[in-house]
Design a protein around this motif. Structure first.
Motif, PDB file in Angstrom:
ATOM      1  N   MET A  13      10.377  74.573  83.806  1.00 30.34           N
ATOM      2  CA  MET A  13      10.591  74.734  82.373  1.00 30.34           C
ATOM      3  C   MET A  13       9.488  75.584  81.756  1.00 30.34           C
ATOM      4  SD  MET A  13      11.874  70.973  81.098  1.00 30.34           S
ATOM      5  CE  MET A  13      13.353  70.215  81.784  1.00 30.34           C
ATOM      6  N   LYS A  14       9.897  76.553  80.982  1.00 28.06           N
ATOM      7  CA  LYS A  14       8.955  77.387  80.254  1.00 28.06           C
ATOM      8  C   LYS A  14       8.728  76.790  78.878  1.00 28.06           C
ATOM      9  CE  LYS A  14       8.648  81.907  78.000  1.00 28.06           C
ATOM     10  NZ  LYS A  14       9.374  83.179  77.743  1.00 28.06           N
ATOM     11  N   ARG A  15       7.477  76.527  78.563  1.00 23.45           N
ATOM     12  CA  ARG A  15       7.144  75.994  77.248  1.00 23.45           C
ATOM     13  C   ARG A  15       6.796  77.130  76.290  1.00 23.45           C
ATOM     14  NH1 ARG A  15       2.949  71.172  78.096  1.00 23.45           N
ATOM     15  NH2 ARG A  15       1.993  72.641  79.526  1.00 23.45           N
ATOM     16  N   PHE A  16       7.150  76.949  75.027  1.00 19.10           N
ATOM     17  CA  PHE A  16       6.896  77.964  74.025  1.00 19.10           C
ATOM     18  C   PHE A  16       5.560  77.719  73.331  1.00 19.10           C
ATOM     19  CE2 PHE A  16      11.515  77.736  74.409  1.00 19.10           C
ATOM     20  CZ  PHE A  16      11.828  79.077  74.594  1.00 19.10           C
ATOM     21  N   PRO A  17       4.939  78.786  72.791  1.00 28.35           N
ATOM     22  CA  PRO A  17       3.707  78.600  72.008  1.00 28.35           C
ATOM     23  C   PRO A  17       3.979  77.749  70.770  1.00 28.35           C
ATOM     24  CG  PRO A  17       4.032  80.912  72.598  1.00 28.35           C
ATOM     25  CD  PRO A  17       5.317  80.205  72.908  1.00 28.35           C
ATOM     26  N   SER A  18       2.957  77.112  70.267  1.00 33.22           N
ATOM     27  CA  SER A  18       3.111  76.291  69.075  1.00 33.22           C
ATOM     28  C   SER A  18       3.433  77.154  67.867  1.00 33.22           C
ATOM     29  CB  SER A  18       1.833  75.497  68.806  1.00 33.22           C
ATOM     30  OG  SER A  18       1.971  74.713  67.630  1.00 33.22           O
ATOM     31  N   THR A  19       4.346  76.643  67.029  1.00 32.40           N
ATOM     32  CA  THR A  19       4.702  77.335  65.789  1.00 32.40           C
ATOM     33  C   THR A  19       4.210  76.558  64.567  1.00 32.40           C
ATOM     34  OG1 THR A  19       6.861  76.228  65.670  1.00 32.40           O
ATOM     35  CG2 THR A  19       6.752  78.336  66.857  1.00 32.40           C
ATOM     36  N   ARG A  20       3.149  75.761  64.760  1.00 30.97           N
ATOM     37  CA  ARG A  20       2.621  75.013  63.610  1.00 30.97           C
ATOM     38  C   ARG A  20       2.205  75.975  62.502  1.00 30.97           C
ATOM     39  NH1 ARG A  20      -2.705  71.622  64.501  1.00 30.97           N
ATOM     40  NH2 ARG A  20      -3.695  73.585  63.833  1.00 30.97           N
ATOM     41  N   THR A  21       2.664  75.673  61.294  1.00 30.71           N
ATOM     42  CA  THR A  21       2.371  76.540  60.157  1.00 30.71           C
ATOM     43  C   THR A  21       1.368  75.934  59.187  1.00 30.71           C
ATOM     44  OG1 THR A  21       4.260  75.646  58.918  1.00 30.71           O
ATOM     45  CG2 THR A  21       4.647  77.617  60.275  1.00 30.71           C
ATOM     46  N   GLY A  22       1.205  74.619  59.210  1.00 29.89           N
ATOM     47  CA  GLY A  22       0.290  73.978  58.277  1.00 29.89           C
ATOM     48  C   GLY A  22       0.646  72.525  58.060  1.00 29.89           C
ATOM     49  N   PHE A  23       0.273  72.011  56.901  1.00 26.13           N
ATOM     50  CA  PHE A  23       0.517  70.596  56.626  1.00 26.13           C
ATOM     51  C   PHE A  23       0.720  70.365  55.131  1.00 26.13           C
ATOM     52  CE2 PHE A  23      -4.040  71.300  56.318  1.00 26.13           C
ATOM     53  CZ  PHE A  23      -4.432  70.582  55.207  1.00 26.13           C
TER      54      PHE A  23
END
Length: 412
Positions: free
Chosen positions: A230-240
């Motif tokens: 399985m290929k994991r994707f980079p995090s797309t966290r934008t904030g909080f």
């Protein structure tokens, strides 16, 4: 009562346990110091909280609010909703177990901690080779004393086990609901300008920290259709967003993810797509997880980097390593409990992992039965600080497989 044996070099739970990911995790484990987990696993346990009694507040839902999924929510009750934020003190010596069932059916609790909910994970195909890790949540019902299935994909429980925060629909979600755990009704909906996929109640139960993402954070792609790769994707966290429960006001702050490169200065790294933010012990700061050392980075409530506060945590956890009375601390590998002033070893509890202090003299941990030939077959245990007593709290689970149950610990 069963005997539990210490395994010093046990692999922690990792997301998700397919052979390819496990191999990657073990390889990464060899690149960090011996015995330290490489990444945050599953759902983090609920934040350590104060025991002060807090009065009720009143929320006024906006006109046009509607209920969420029919299995999990009822209609909004009127133009104003009283949200109880008071907390009852845990009864000393009150221990609740359910060793007959795995996952549990009845409340599991000890001292100030309880299993407020648990989730079961499974992969769901989105399209072609694209898959998402989905969770079915089972939430404690104070009225029945049982865990009941919900339709929410993500939730967190407030200190006191009376309210839960839930996200509506698919992740990331634009609506956050405040759920009465006894009536199973959503008391109010709060609009999030930036879709969120992670939630954390503040220690005082007055605010909610919602971590926002551009895409579902638990998404992978099969390599050439192979279920074992399985290929994991980079995090797309934008904030909080910080949500004030009483006023329903939200404030969003942009905050991107860590990467596996650690930035230009070679600082802390995180290769995981899910990088949920959490409160510090007193709710004055927030922090984000790393898969390196140190195991977390701190920010102020406006997202600016902040110096590490003088707090001691259970490693790769949001729980304090210091006992409630301040006299002892969880430390080291092999795991042990020490006196804070002298450094003298109090005991070496025979468990795989220590999770949190239940009271001044007992801790909740993860243990396995008998000779523990297979460390992945484990469950919750209550152990004394000196390591001489242990009580099995839950049935066992096979935690190297998708479909295992993952507990959520909350202060009651």
């Amino acid at each position: 009562m069963k005997e539990f044996r210490l395994i010093d070099d046990v692999m922690p739970d990792v997301l998700p346990p397919d052979p390819g990911t496990v191999a990657e995790a073990r390889a990464r484990m060899r690149r960090v110091r011996r015995g330290r987990p490489h990444a945050w696993a599953g759902v983090l346990v609920a934040a350590a909280a104060t025991v002060a009694v807090i009065g009720a507040v009143t929320l006024t839902p906006k006109l046009g609010d509607v209920p969420g999924p029919p299995r999990a929510a009822g209609p909004i009750a009127g133009d104003s909703v009283a949200i109880p934020l008071d907390r009852a003190s845990a009864v000393p010596g009150d221990v609740r177990t359910d060793t007959e069932h795995s996952p549990p059916q009845r409340l599991i609790a000890a001292g100030s901690l309880a299993v407020s909910a648990y989730s079961i994970q499974h992969w769901e195909t989105v399209s072609g080779d694209l898959k998402e890790l989905r969770r079915t949540w089972y939430l404690y019902n104070p009225g029945t004393g049982a865990y009941e299935e919900t339709a929410w994909q993500w939730l967190d429980v407030a200190p006191g086990l009376r309210l839960a925060a839930v996200l509506e629909g698919d992740l990331p979600s634009k609506r956050l609901g405040i759920l009465d755990m006894s009536t199973r009704k959503v008391l109010t909906w709060i609009e999030l300008g930036h879709p969120a996929a992670g939630l954390a109640w503040s220690p005082d139960g007055r605010r909610i920290l919602a971590t926002s993402y551009g895409e579902h954070p638990d998404r992978v792609e099969l390599v050439a259709g192979d279920e074992n790769q399985m290929k994991r994707f980079p995090s797309t966290r934008t904030g909080f967003s910080i949500v004030d429960v009483a006023t329903r006001q939200t404030r969003f702050t942009a905050l991107g993810p860590l990467t596996h490169l650690g930035g230009a200065d070679g600082g802390p790294t995180n290769m995981n797509a899910r990088q949920d933010l959490e409160w510090n012990l007193d709710g004055s700061l927030i922090w984000g997880p790393t898969d390196s050392h140190p195991d977390r980075v701190f920010y102020d409530l406006h997202g600016q980097p902040h110096a590490t506060p003088p707090e001691t945590y259970v490693e790769y956890s949001k729980e304090s390593a210091v006992s409630p009375d301040g006299t002892r601390v969880i430390t080291g590998r092999p795991l042990r409990v020490e006196e804070r002033t002298s450094g003298k070893t109090v005991g070496r509890p025979r468990v795989l992992q220590l999770l949190a202090w239940a009271d001044d003299d007992q801790l909740i941990g993860v243990g396995c039965a008998g000779e523990c030939a297979y460390e992945h077959r484990n469950g919750l245990v209550l152990v004394s600080a000196d390591g001489k007593k242990s009580t099995q709290l839950s049935g066992f689970r096979e935690n190297d497989k998708v479909g295992r149950w993952e507990w959520l610990l909350t202060r009651r």
